[in-house]
Motif scaffolding. Structure first.
Motif, mmCIF file in Angstrom:
data_model
loop_
_atom_site.group_PDB
_atom_site.id
_atom_site.type_symbol
_atom_site.label_atom_id
_atom_site.label_comp_id
_atom_site.label_asym_id
_atom_site.label_seq_id
_atom_site.Cartn_x
_atom_site.Cartn_y
_atom_site.Cartn_z
ATOM 1 N N UNK A 136 0.995 -0.864 -0.629
ATOM 2 C CA UNK A 136 0.129 0.106 -0.443
ATOM 3 C C UNK A 136 1.041 1.066 -0.408
ATOM 4 N N UNK A 137 0.653 2.207 -0.592
ATOM 5 C CA UNK A 137 1.568 3.520 -0.407
ATOM 6 C C UNK A 137 0.514 4.790 -0.137
ATOM 7 N N UNK A 138 1.611 5.335 0.400
ATOM 8 C CA UNK A 138 0.465 6.339 2.049
ATOM 9 C C UNK A 138 1.110 7.868 1.631
ATOM 10 N N UNK A 139 0.223 9.134 2.262
ATOM 11 C CA UNK A 139 0.964 10.444 1.680
ATOM 12 C C UNK A 139 -0.236 11.119 2.452
ATOM 13 N N UNK A 140 0.016 12.020 2.856
ATOM 14 C CA UNK A 140 -0.247 13.236 4.303
ATOM 15 C C UNK A 140 0.104 12.870 5.420
ATOM 16 N N UNK A 141 -0.555 13.204 6.194
ATOM 17 C CA UNK A 141 0.225 13.015 8.060
ATOM 18 C C UNK A 141 1.721 11.858 7.853
ATOM 19 N N UNK A 142 2.628 13.108 8.437
ATOM 20 C CA UNK A 142 3.629 12.674 8.955
ATOM 21 C C UNK A 142 3.378 11.683 10.163
ATOM 22 N N UNK A 143 2.307 12.187 10.987
ATOM 23 C CA UNK A 143 2.458 12.038 12.354
ATOM 24 C C UNK A 143 1.506 10.520 12.191
ATOM 25 N N UNK A 144 0.502 10.575 11.586
ATOM 26 C CA UNK A 144 -0.345 10.129 11.738
ATOM 27 C C UNK A 144 0.231 8.343 10.408
ATOM 28 N N UNK A 145 1.154 8.286 10.103
ATOM 29 C CA UNK A 145 1.747 7.349 9.280
ATOM 30 C C UNK A 145 3.048 6.873 10.557
ATOM 31 N N UNK A 146 3.581 7.516 11.478
ATOM 32 C CA UNK A 146 4.713 7.280 12.333
ATOM 33 C C UNK A 146 3.875 6.586 13.566
ATOM 34 N N UNK A 147 2.786 6.915 13.690
ATOM 35 C CA UNK A 147 1.851 6.464 15.268
ATOM 36 C C UNK A 147 1.017 4.930 15.007
ATOM 37 N N UNK A 148 0.914 5.065 12.891
ATOM 38 C CA UNK A 148 0.311 3.308 13.313
ATOM 39 C C UNK A 148 0.438 2.517 11.594
ATOM 40 N N UNK A 149 2.020 3.497 12.148
ATOM 41 C CA UNK A 149 2.513 1.988 10.940
ATOM 42 C C UNK A 149 2.724 0.760 11.637
ATOM 43 N N UNK A 150 2.293 0.291 12.267
ATOM 44 C CA UNK A 150 2.677 -1.072 12.331
ATOM 45 C C UNK A 150 1.025 -1.441 12.700
ATOM 46 N N UNK A 151 0.601 -1.125 12.642
ATOM 47 C CA UNK A 151 -0.986 -1.213 11.920
ATOM 48 C C UNK A 151 -1.340 -1.481 10.593
ATOM 49 N N UNK A 152 -0.400 -0.526 9.894
ATOM 50 C CA UNK A 152 -0.856 -0.064 8.566
ATOM 51 C C UNK A 152 -0.121 -1.550 7.866
ATOM 52 N N UNK A 153 0.918 -1.727 7.977
ATOM 53 C CA UNK A 153 1.867 -2.864 8.334
ATOM 54 C C UNK A 153 1.343 -3.657 7.975
ATOM 55 N N UNK A 154 0.232 -4.426 9.314
ATOM 56 C CA UNK A 154 -0.530 -5.786 9.059
ATOM 57 C C UNK A 154 -1.300 -5.765 8.080
ATOM 58 N N UNK A 155 -1.715 -4.932 7.422
ATOM 59 C CA UNK A 155 -2.472 -5.313 5.917
ATOM 60 C C UNK A 155 -1.669 -5.072 5.156
ATOM 61 N N UNK A 156 -0.963 -4.452 4.370
ATOM 62 C CA UNK A 156 0.399 -4.811 3.913
ATOM 63 C C UNK A 156 1.650 -4.120 3.671
ATOM 64 N N UNK A 157 2.876 -4.223 3.363
ATOM 65 C CA UNK A 157 3.722 -3.452 3.412
ATOM 66 C C UNK A 157 3.628 -2.128 2.849
ATOM 67 N N UNK A 158 3.750 -0.873 4.556
ATOM 68 C CA UNK A 158 3.271 0.175 3.412
ATOM 69 C C UNK A 158 4.862 1.215 3.306
ATOM 70 N N UNK A 159 5.006 1.824 2.600
ATOM 71 C CA UNK A 159 5.362 2.480 1.794
ATOM 72 C C UNK A 159 5.051 4.108 1.738
ATOM 73 N N UNK A 160 5.288 4.983 2.364
ATOM 74 C CA UNK A 160 5.086 6.625 2.289
ATOM 75 C C UNK A 160 6.143 7.735 1.681
ATOM 76 N N UNK A 161 4.774 8.559 0.856
ATOM 77 C CA UNK A 161 5.406 9.779 0.070
ATOM 78 C C UNK A 161 5.003 11.050 -0.120
#
Length: 309
Positions: A136-161
């Motif tokens: 999955x690809x993500x962009x937007x709040x860096x705080x949100x990505x950092x805070x919930x990266x563990x949960x995002x990685x449950x769904x699929x490997x996460x890439x932040x742009x």
């Protein structure tokens, strides 16, 4: 050190992607509330341990992390509209099909209601959710990505742009463009082979092997384009120009559409006519950029100034 407390997660929408996402979160031990317009779609997840919400607002209120894998931007706005007053302090992850401008619009709307926002693009199939094959690809709040990266990685490997909410959608469309070109090329080739009796099923393994080799060539192509270093390439403009021309001639003689490859032939012809025939094929990158800039200038010149920023 004790394990970090897992957040309560909400999943809005239980379609082809929403259901496996919710299932993956449940399997990973997350307390998960689910909502779907057709309530029966939640039955299997409830049996797995999910909490069924009667309304989208009830679902949003239950979770600090709200994941929205609905169909499109309109469906997201319709579902989230009644929840505006309870978004404060929550993180919204929008996984719907969208455009960069829609992502930015929704990010601004979420921020206006006190919510953190991540836009996401799902480069996966339902069966590749929660596996290394999808991402999955993500962009937007860096705080949100950092805070919930563990949960995002449950769904699929996460890439932040980055912080631009539209960036994930731009990268998504770029990847789709790469895939569409390859798949259309395969279908054209299959049509070309049909008159000689080679079926698509027979041809597919050869095409896959060839595309695998092409994929291995991508880092070199990227290096040349990234550094504008086109001299000495192993695959020149003129070499490929001749190959594409032969492909078009065979297609025409076989009664197969030629419009798949004619745009590429036009680019190669122009590049060669400009004196770059011995440059690497990757130098087409320069022509594509130049044309894009020219087209933007033409559009801007024809657009009246409306007085807005």
């Amino acid at each position: 050190m004790p394990e970090q407390t897992k957040p309560h997660v909400t999943v809005l929408g239980l379609g082809r992607m929403g259901a496996p996402i919710a299932s993956a979160l449940l399997d990973a031990g997350y307390s998960t509330t689910v909502w779907n317009r057709t309530a029966a779609k939640a039955d299997a997840l409830v049996a797995q341990g999910a909490i069924r919400a009667a309304t989208a607002a009830d679902a949003v209120e239950a979770g600090s992390l709200v994941i929205v894998p609905l169909l499109d931007h309109a469906a997201v706005r319709q579902a989230l509209g009644p929840t505006a007053s309870i978004l404060q302090g929550r993180t919204l992850v929008n996984l719907a099909n969208s455009t960069p401008d829609h992502a930015r619009e929704l990010a601004a709307w979420a921020a206006g209601h006190g919510a953190d926002y991540l836009d996401g693009a799902m480069m996966a199939l339902p069966e590749t959710v929660a596996t290394p094959e999808g991402f999955f690809l993500y962009s937007g709040s860096q705080h949100a990505f950092t805070t919930y990266r563990r949960e995002l990685e449950v769904m699929a490997p996460a890439h932040y742009f980055g912080t631009d909410p539209g960036s994930a959608e731009i990268h998504d469309l770029a990847l789709l463009g790469t895939g569409y070109a390859a798949l259309t090329g395969f279908l054209h080739a299959a049509a070309l082979l049909d008159p000689v009796g080679t079926t698509p099923e027979v041809f597919a393994p050869l095409a896959a092997r060839w595309l695998h080799g092409m994929a291995e060539f991508l880092p070199e192509l990227a290096r040349e384009a990234g550094q504008s270093a086109y001299a000495g390439g192993v695959s020149t403009v003129d070499l490929n120009r001749a190959g594409v021309d032969s492909l078009i001639q065979l297609s025409r003689a076989s009664g197969i559409a030629t419009d798949v490859h004619e745009p590429l032939k036009a680019l190669l012809d122009e590049r060669s006519a400009d004196g770059h025939g011995q440059d690497s094929f990757s130098s087409v990158f320069e022509l594509l950029k130049a044309r894009g800039t020219a087209e933007q200038g033409t559009q801007s010149a024809g657009r009246p100034d409306d007085g807005h920023f």
